[in-house]
Design a protein around this motif. Structure first.
Motif, mmCIF file in Angstrom:
data_model
loop_
_atom_site.group_PDB
_atom_site.id
_atom_site.type_symbol
_atom_site.label_atom_id
_atom_site.label_comp_id
_atom_site.label_asym_id
_atom_site.label_seq_id
_atom_site.Cartn_x
_atom_site.Cartn_y
_atom_site.Cartn_z
ATOM 1 N N PRO A 257 -55.389 -2.568 -67.508
ATOM 2 C CA PRO A 257 -54.915 -2.398 -66.129
ATOM 3 C C PRO A 257 -55.782 -1.378 -65.391
ATOM 4 O O PRO A 257 -56.500 -0.609 -66.013
ATOM 5 N N PHE A 258 -55.678 -1.348 -64.059
ATOM 6 C CA PHE A 258 -56.393 -0.330 -63.297
ATOM 7 C C PHE A 258 -55.633 0.047 -62.030
ATOM 8 O O PHE A 258 -54.688 -0.639 -61.631
ATOM 9 N N VAL A 259 -56.046 1.174 -61.444
ATOM 10 C CA VAL A 259 -55.532 1.556 -60.125
ATOM 11 C C VAL A 259 -56.551 1.064 -59.107
ATOM 12 O O VAL A 259 -57.761 1.256 -59.303
ATOM 13 N N VAL B 1 -52.844 0.969 -55.423
ATOM 14 C CA VAL B 1 -52.083 -0.111 -56.052
ATOM 15 C C VAL B 1 -52.256 -0.063 -57.567
ATOM 16 O O VAL B 1 -53.382 0.082 -58.060
ATOM 17 N N ALA B 2 -51.145 -0.189 -58.298
ATOM 18 C CA ALA B 2 -51.229 -0.321 -59.758
ATOM 19 C C ALA B 2 -51.409 -1.799 -60.059
ATOM 20 O O ALA B 2 -50.589 -2.627 -59.642
ATOM 21 N N VAL B 3 -52.487 -2.122 -60.750
ATOM 22 C CA VAL B 3 -52.772 -3.529 -61.081
ATOM 23 C C VAL B 3 -52.600 -3.704 -62.589
ATOM 24 O O VAL B 3 -53.464 -3.334 -63.381
ATOM 25 N N GLU B 4 -51.431 -4.232 -62.982
ATOM 26 C CA GLU B 4 -51.132 -4.443 -64.409
ATOM 27 C C GLU B 4 -51.846 -5.699 -64.899
ATOM 28 O O GLU B 4 -52.322 -5.774 -66.018
ATOM 29 N N ALA B 5 -51.874 -6.697 -64.008
ATOM 30 C CA ALA B 5 -52.537 -7.968 -64.304
ATOM 31 C C ALA B 5 -52.958 -8.538 -62.966
ATOM 32 O O ALA B 5 -52.438 -8.111 -61.923
ATOM 33 N N ALA C 55 -52.983 9.277 -58.826
ATOM 34 C CA ALA C 55 -52.460 7.944 -59.160
ATOM 35 C C ALA C 55 -52.837 7.572 -60.599
ATOM 36 O O ALA C 55 -52.028 6.989 -61.332
ATOM 37 N N LEU C 56 -54.056 7.938 -61.010
ATOM 38 C CA LEU C 56 -54.480 7.642 -62.390
ATOM 39 C C LEU C 56 -53.641 8.450 -63.384
ATOM 40 O O LEU C 56 -53.213 7.942 -64.412
ATOM 41 N N LEU D 134 -60.404 3.023 -62.248
ATOM 42 C CA LEU D 134 -60.156 2.941 -60.804
ATOM 43 C C LEU D 134 -61.118 1.918 -60.199
ATOM 44 O O LEU D 134 -62.307 1.924 -60.498
ATOM 45 N N VAL D 135 -60.568 1.043 -59.352
ATOM 46 C CA VAL D 135 -61.404 0.083 -58.621
ATOM 47 C C VAL D 135 -61.287 0.406 -57.139
ATOM 48 O O VAL D 135 -60.180 0.518 -56.617
ATOM 49 N N MET D 136 -62.426 0.602 -56.478
ATOM 50 C CA MET D 136 -62.405 0.855 -55.028
ATOM 51 C C MET D 136 -62.795 -0.428 -54.307
ATOM 52 O O MET D 136 -63.680 -1.146 -54.763
ATOM 53 N N ALA D 137 -62.185 -0.672 -53.155
ATOM 54 C CA ALA D 137 -62.551 -1.876 -52.396
ATOM 55 C C ALA D 137 -62.187 -1.695 -50.927
ATOM 56 O O ALA D 137 -61.472 -0.761 -50.567
#
Ligand code: KG4
Ligand code: ZN
Length: 339
Positions: free
Chosen positions: A129-131, A143-147, A254-255, A263-266
């Motif tokens: 997973p990632f934030v 956003v917490a991205v579990e999947a 958040a992490l 962490l993914v930035m976009a």
């Protein structure tokens, strides 16, 4: 699987073709900056008209460049929302009509999910997973991205989005729109020690952001200083540093809270070099994985819509006759992407 994607939610028309085996085959972008420049911001009606003018010729160009026929495509994707209703309607109408004429499936995708998934166009995609930090002209989200497709909002801006704060401050500085890249370019020559801007909500326990106070602070500083090139650059760097430090602080928080290590930035503001470098440095120090898309895939583009369409198309049924754009649309309401 080859998917043609079209982005038309704001002031860029993007058309791209993504292939699940070979990656991005082409990525065309037509900016409307010149159309909106005389008005100091995006005029929705003019944006829709430009999308109408650009969409079909760009789709034709994408097919010519890739030497593909419509029959070589496996599907079409468009931005269903959130965004400006006129632009969304143009993308939806063009894609649904071509889908009907060519006998190919079409899918409407979520613009912010597409920003988030743009990183999967890179050679080294992030582990789950990632934030996700989604920072654009209209949104600031952690956003917490579990999947993939399973999103839990941890924090968001309670007023202006990060990009909006850049744009409004740029306007106060007499710079053209979009203001983010203008401020970033000027900040390179600024003196970081001259002005100090507040770091809003830094010590609040929540993961929310607030940027409107920064704009007010900028207005006060600007009123007290003539806009010489030196003053403008010094204000630009002070503002940029305040935004970047605030965002970086909330990302680390958040992490920590989620226990995730990635962490993914976009989104458009993730093209900001100071933000990318600050987070990468912090990540290196703390052993965290920091991922972001290539610079040209941070701001609005067709590639992110095409890749999202390719991921969602196999697991989502669409009504071929429904345009149903969604100018407001929560990320949390999306369904999981089942591989
Ligand atoms: O994601 P995007 O292209 O469009 C929306 O979905 O809103 O983001 C546009 C925003 C604008 O506010 C723009 O000023 C900002 O991204 N932006 C930047 C940079 N490049 C674009 N902000 C700061 N630094 C940049 N280098
Ligand atoms: Zn965007």
């Amino acid at each position: 699987m080859r998917v043609l994607g079209i982005e038309s939610s704001c002031d860029e028309t993007g058309v791209a073709i993504y292939c699940t085996e070979r990656g991005l085959l082409c990525n065309l972008l037509k900016s409307q900056t010149a159309t909106h420049a005389p008005y100091g911001g995006v005029v929705p009606e003019l944006a829709s008209r430009d999308h109408i003018r650009f969409a079909l010729p760009m789709i034709q160009e994408a097919l010519t460049l890739t030497q593909l026929e419509p029959q070589d495509l496996d599907g079409l994707a468009y931005t269903k929302g959130p965004g400006l209703i006129g632009g969304l309607l143009v993308g939806a109408s063009v894609v649904r009509s071509l889908s009907y004429a060519w006998g190919k499936p079409a899918i409407g995708v979520h613009h912010m999910e597409a920003h988030l998934l743009a990183v999967f166009l890179e050679n080294n995609p992030p582990p789950l997973p990632f934030v996700a930090l989604l920072v654009s002209g209209g949104h600031t989200l952690l956003v917490a991205v579990e999947a993939l497709g399973v999103y839990r909002i941890l924090g968001q801006s309670v007023d202006d989005a990060a990009g909006e704060a850049f744009d409004k401050t740029a306007k106060l500085l007499g710079l053209p729109q979009p203001g983010g890249p203008q401020i970033a370019a000027l900040a390179k020559h600024g003196n970081p020690k001259r002005f100090h801007f507040p770091r809003p909500m830094l010590h609040s326990p929540s993961l929310n952001f607030s940027f409107s106070g920064l704009k007010t602070h900028a207005r006060e500083v600007i009123a007290a200083h003539p806009l010489t090139p030196e003053n403008t650059a010094d204000i630009a760097i002070a503002f940029e540093m305040a935004v970047v430090e605030t965002i970086a602080h909330k990302c680390l928080k958040a992490l920590q809270e989620t226990g995730f290590r990635t962490l993914v930035m976009a989104g458009g503001v993730s093209a900001n070099i100071r933000l990318r470098e600050t987070l990468s440095r912090l990540g290196e120090k703390q052993g965290l994985g920091i991922f972001y898309p290539a610079l040209k895939l941070c701001t609005d583009n067709g590639a992110m819509i095409a890749v999202t369409g390719a991921l969602r198309m196999p697991c989502e049924k669409q009504d071929p006759f429904s345009l149903a754009p969604k100018p407001r649309w929560s990320l949390e309401s999306l369904s999981p992407i089942i591989a």
